[in-house]
Scaffold this motif. Structure first.
Motif, PDB file in Angstrom:
ATOM      1  N   THR A 180      84.454  51.860  19.396  1.00 47.94           N
ATOM      2  CA  THR A 180      85.225  51.882  17.597  1.00 47.94           C
ATOM      3  C   THR A 180      85.367  50.080  16.926  1.00 47.94           C
ATOM      4  O   THR A 180      85.205  49.619  16.017  1.00 47.94           O
ATOM      5  N   TYR A 183      81.795  48.409  16.454  1.00 47.88           N
ATOM      6  CA  TYR A 183      81.765  48.464  15.777  1.00 47.88           C
ATOM      7  C   TYR A 183      82.334  47.836  14.135  1.00 47.88           C
ATOM      8  O   TYR A 183      81.467  47.734  13.553  1.00 47.88           O
ATOM      9  N   GLN A 184      83.160  47.354  14.632  1.00 40.57           N
ATOM     10  CA  GLN A 184      84.285  47.133  13.334  1.00 40.57           C
ATOM     11  C   GLN A 184      83.243  46.286  13.100  1.00 40.57           C
ATOM     12  O   GLN A 184      83.289  45.326  12.073  1.00 40.57           O
ATOM     13  N   LYS A 186      81.056  44.013  14.720  1.00 40.51           N
ATOM     14  CA  LYS A 186      80.193  43.755  14.320  1.00 40.51           C
ATOM     15  C   LYS A 186      79.304  44.365  13.553  1.00 40.51           C
ATOM     16  O   LYS A 186      78.678  43.422  12.709  1.00 40.51           O
ATOM     17  N   LYS A 187      80.208  45.198  12.419  1.00 37.78           N
ATOM     18  CA  LYS A 187      79.706  45.447  10.805  1.00 37.78           C
ATOM     19  C   LYS A 187      80.416  44.410   9.935  1.00 37.78           C
ATOM     20  O   LYS A 187      79.196  44.152   9.479  1.00 37.78           O
ATOM     21  N   TYR A 188      81.711  43.800  10.519  1.00 39.34           N
ATOM     22  CA  TYR A 188      82.081  43.788   9.199  1.00 39.34           C
ATOM     23  C   TYR A 188      82.303  42.033   9.611  1.00 39.34           C
ATOM     24  O   TYR A 188      83.305  41.274   8.695  1.00 39.34           O
ATOM     25  N   ALA A 252      88.884  42.238  10.454  1.00 37.75           N
ATOM     26  CA  ALA A 252      87.330  42.911  10.904  1.00 37.75           C
ATOM     27  C   ALA A 252      88.264  43.992  11.320  1.00 37.75           C
ATOM     28  O   ALA A 252      87.549  45.122  11.439  1.00 37.75           O
TER      29      ALA A 252
END
Length: 294
Positions: A180, A183-184, A186-188, A252
């Motif tokens: 998780t 993911y955060q 990497k995405k934001y 993030a």
């Protein structure tokens, strides 16, 4: 009279203290218990020789001394009652040391021993693959002078045990949330736009501090300083050059709440490492080594 010298390999294995050791045993208050002490070694030191008469045993790096001794505490006196093999299955016909030939009696008063016998008690909280270094909840320390018990007391390892249990819990939580976290970030986070005074990017090892309610409270660059000077440098870089990275990471990860993970009733610190491949634009998942340990 036939003498059998303890095989030289056992002496060489003294350099293999990195292995957990087979313990001696003590008959104490009706129980036979493992001890983290080897009183017979004191005898060998005093006599200047290591020999066990008529002895045939199996040794290994888990038993560098080459034997296992059985002791008895009776009427406040320590007695050696048996010297046997560390292991029973090695293709040899096991034969205990002949104590009568060695000492003139089959039950030997250990008048040479001055020191402590340490008895681990309670749950083993952490196994350490080195000598008798494993951590237990408590230890019974029995002190002797010339083979006679002088005192005994129980030592609580509560502080270190609590730290170990917290670390274990933190490791479990880190395993559950690391995907998780990645993911955060990497995405934001738009990595190519990040510029800091010292680095082009925020590739670092971080420590994420969550409070007991599961909310992220602090992101700190983990410089792993050990000396006082290094810790001061760690603090200085975090509040100056690394401030931008910490703020970006914290923003993030702010939506994450881990209160559903049955948190300990205190803040927890979780390691988190970012490694960004600028050439490919890929964010690598760097798992801490301890996350793979059982």
């Amino acid at each position: 009279m036939k003498y059998l010298l303890i095989i030289s390999i056992f002496l060489l294995c003294k350099f293999s203290y990195g292995t957990g050791q087979v313990p001696d045993y003590l008959v104490y208050k009706g129980d036979t218990i493992a001890i983290f002490s080897n009183p017979l070694e004191k005898y060998f030191e005093l006599t200047g020789k290591r020999e066990l008469i008529d002895f045939v045993g199996c040794g290994s790096t888990a038993c560098w001394r080459g034997y296992k001794a059985i002791w008895e505490l009776k009427d406040d006196k320590l007695y050696l009652v048996q010297v046997t093999s560390c292991h029973k299955s090695c293709g040899l016909e096991i034969k205990n040391a002949n104590l009568k030939k060695m000492f003139g009696t089959e039950t030997v008063f250990a008048d040479w021993f001055t020191g402590k016998i340490i008895v681990p008690q309670g749950e083993r909280v952490q196994y350490i693959h080195m000598g008798y270094a494993s951590i237990y909840e408590k230890e019974l320390h029995i002190s002797f002078k010339s083979g006679i018990r002088t005192s005994e007391k129980t030592i609580s390892n509560e502080k270190i045990v609590n730290k170990i249990r917290l670390a274990i819990r933190q490791r479990e939580i880190a395993k559950k949330i690391q995907d998780t976290l990645y993911y955060q970030v990497k995405k934001y986070i738009v990595w190519d736009t990040i510029k800091t005074p010292r680095f082009d990017l925020c590739d670092e090892k971080y420590i994420l501090t969550f409070n007991k309610k599961g909310k992220l409270k602090k992101v700190w660059v983990n410089w792993e300083g050990e000396t006082f000077r290094e810790k001061i440098d760690d603090w200085w870089w975090n509040i100056t050059d690394d401030r931008k990275c910490r703020k970006i990471i914290k923003k993030a990860l702010k939506p994450i709440n881990i209160s559903h993970l049955d948190l300990p009733n205190k803040k927890i610190e979780i390691p988190f490492e970012i490694f960004y491949q600028k050439e490919t634009g890929e964010l690598e998942l760097r798992k801490e080594t301890w996350m793979e340990e059982e």
